[in-house]
Design an enzyme around this catalytic site. Sequence first.
Site, PDB file in Angstrom:
ATOM      1  N   CYS A  58       0.839  -1.204   0.000  1.00  0.00           N
ATOM      2  CA  CYS A  58       0.000   0.000   0.000  1.00  0.00           C
ATOM      3  C   CYS A  58       0.870   1.248   0.000  1.00  0.00           C
ATOM      4  O   CYS A  58       1.791   1.378   0.804  1.00  0.00           O
ATOM      5  CB  CYS A  58      -0.914  -0.005   1.224  1.00  0.00           C
ATOM      6  SG  CYS A  58      -2.027   1.422   1.309  1.00  0.00           S
ATOM      7  N   CYS A  64       0.184   6.263   7.073  1.00  0.00           N
ATOM      8  CA  CYS A  64      -1.056   5.823   7.708  1.00  0.00           C
ATOM      9  C   CYS A  64      -0.760   4.936   8.907  1.00  0.00           C
ATOM     10  O   CYS A  64       0.175   4.130   8.886  1.00  0.00           O
ATOM     11  CB  CYS A  64      -1.904   5.056   6.683  1.00  0.00           C
ATOM     12  SG  CYS A  64      -3.404   4.341   7.368  1.00  0.00           S
ATOM     13  N   CYS A  67      -2.047   0.170   9.475  1.00  0.00           N
ATOM     14  CA  CYS A  67      -1.312  -1.098   9.366  1.00  0.00           C
ATOM     15  C   CYS A  67       0.046  -0.964  10.052  1.00  0.00           C
ATOM     16  O   CYS A  67       0.650   0.107  10.054  1.00  0.00           O
ATOM     17  CB  CYS A  67      -1.121  -1.494   7.907  1.00  0.00           C
ATOM     18  SG  CYS A  67      -2.653  -1.879   7.028  1.00  0.00           S
ATOM     19  N   GLN A 241     -17.826  -9.265  13.075  1.00  0.00           N
ATOM     20  CA  GLN A 241     -16.487  -9.729  12.723  1.00  0.00           C
ATOM     21  C   GLN A 241     -15.973  -8.932  11.529  1.00  0.00           C
ATOM     22  O   GLN A 241     -16.720  -8.576  10.620  1.00  0.00           O
ATOM     23  CB  GLN A 241     -16.504 -11.221  12.394  1.00  0.00           C
ATOM     24  CG  GLN A 241     -16.886 -12.114  13.568  1.00  0.00           C
ATOM     25  CD  GLN A 241     -15.871 -12.103  14.705  1.00  0.00           C
ATOM     26  OE1 GLN A 241     -14.718 -11.716  14.539  1.00  0.00           O
ATOM     27  NE2 GLN A 241     -16.312 -12.530  15.879  1.00  0.00           N
ATOM     28  N   ASP A 336     -17.516 -16.005  23.645  1.00  0.00           N
ATOM     29  CA  ASP A 336     -16.730 -15.069  22.826  1.00  0.00           C
ATOM     30  C   ASP A 336     -16.739 -13.700  23.516  1.00  0.00           C
ATOM     31  O   ASP A 336     -17.426 -12.776  23.088  1.00  0.00           O
ATOM     32  CB  ASP A 336     -17.327 -14.974  21.419  1.00  0.00           C
ATOM     33  CG  ASP A 336     -16.521 -14.058  20.499  1.00  0.00           C
ATOM     34  OD1 ASP A 336     -15.383 -13.704  20.854  1.00  0.00           O
ATOM     35  OD2 ASP A 336     -17.040 -13.686  19.428  1.00  0.00           O
ATOM     36  N   CYS A 362     -10.345 -12.505  21.253  1.00  0.00           N
ATOM     37  CA  CYS A 362      -9.575 -11.528  20.491  1.00  0.00           C
ATOM     38  C   CYS A 362      -8.395 -11.016  21.312  1.00  0.00           C
ATOM     39  O   CYS A 362      -7.781 -10.004  20.954  1.00  0.00           O
ATOM     40  CB  CYS A 362     -10.470 -10.358  20.059  1.00  0.00           C
ATOM     41  SG  CYS A 362     -11.250  -9.481  21.433  1.00  0.00           S
TER      42      CYS A 362
END
Length: 405
Positions: A58, A64, A67, A241, A336, A362
Amino acid sequence: MTDITIQKLGHHGDGIAPGPIFAPLTLPGERVSGTLDGQRLTDIRIQAPSADRVAPPCRHFKSCGGCRVQHASDDFVAGWKVGIVAEALRAQGIDAEIAGIETSPPRSRRRAGLSARRTKKGALAGFHGRASGTIVEIPDCQLLHPDLLAALPVAEALAMTGGSRKGELDVQATLSDSGLDLAVSGGKPLDRELETALAQLAEQHDLARLTWDGEVMATRRPPSQPFGPARVVPPPGAFLQATREGEAALLAAVQDITRDASRIADLFAGSGTFALPLAQRAEVLAVEGDKAMIRALDRGWREAQGLKKVQAEVRDLFRNPMLRDEFRKIDAVVIDPPRAGAEAQVTELAHSGVPVIAHVSCNPVTFARDAARLIAAGYRMGPVTVVDQFRWSAHVELVAGFRLT
């Protein structure tokens, strides 16, 4: 200038050298130089690159903050995320089998939190820059689904319509079966003029639904999500999700773990991600603390065809966990919880006598804590499946089964 050799990649994606010294955008084994600012290396130059270093796919990567590890090969990132899970489990004395990792493809994210604000020349929308509050425009983002990228010009229009020069809009953008579903906060207070303008904007940009600070401004089409054979319209901004591929990987593991159960309890059920597909072959007790999500789940079940009974219950499982005696007629449990885990609920679950537990998480650290408690109570943990649906980030998810021995 300071010269260092990177020893490992930390859990947040920065390279770490002895000291410790933190060096962003570096990889283990690399020799780098830069200016030392406390414990952080800045103005970094790569003197000897790692064989795992790749060209970021990218063009926005360096500016940015969306990421963290696009400069690393896919194999390296997969190994790093598996290692994060294994390390968290080892810290609890658990030597686990890792079944593998399921990584979502590029351009597959179906939801994202965008920031938008007015400028002197108009407006801009995107993600915040790396370690800054500056908004970076991301027209060629390799993370978001192409249809979700269409939310960027809408976010700019929303900032022009209802944003202030001093503040930012938070635009939670979700891709539904019927188009974009946007939930906006941080804007001007609603009045009749703004309500009219927002309704017109929703029409102009063909939005499925637009919500402003919790008030629905327009629902042009129900923004439904498929959960098995059911179609559910989650409340604005509700948890979903991040990718369809990630959801499918988690669901496949949960279905396999609970395959022999005829009555399942789904704890922290949300809007029905697991409960409704599982109802194709088992009765389900779906428990969730959010009333709006439970209403959406219940309506989705009632409008679907061919599902077994789903009992939907509103309950704060943090303050009022299901007690061990309440699991007497349950064959399997799916849990969860949010990132903080569910310590009180897992304590009850550990002594419930439920034969099978499918634990989705998570957060590897809180998962490992919960796993240790279940193992101490007599459960045997099966292989762990790692799921990477937040590609190129430091975020990691996982699922594992526990069987009472």
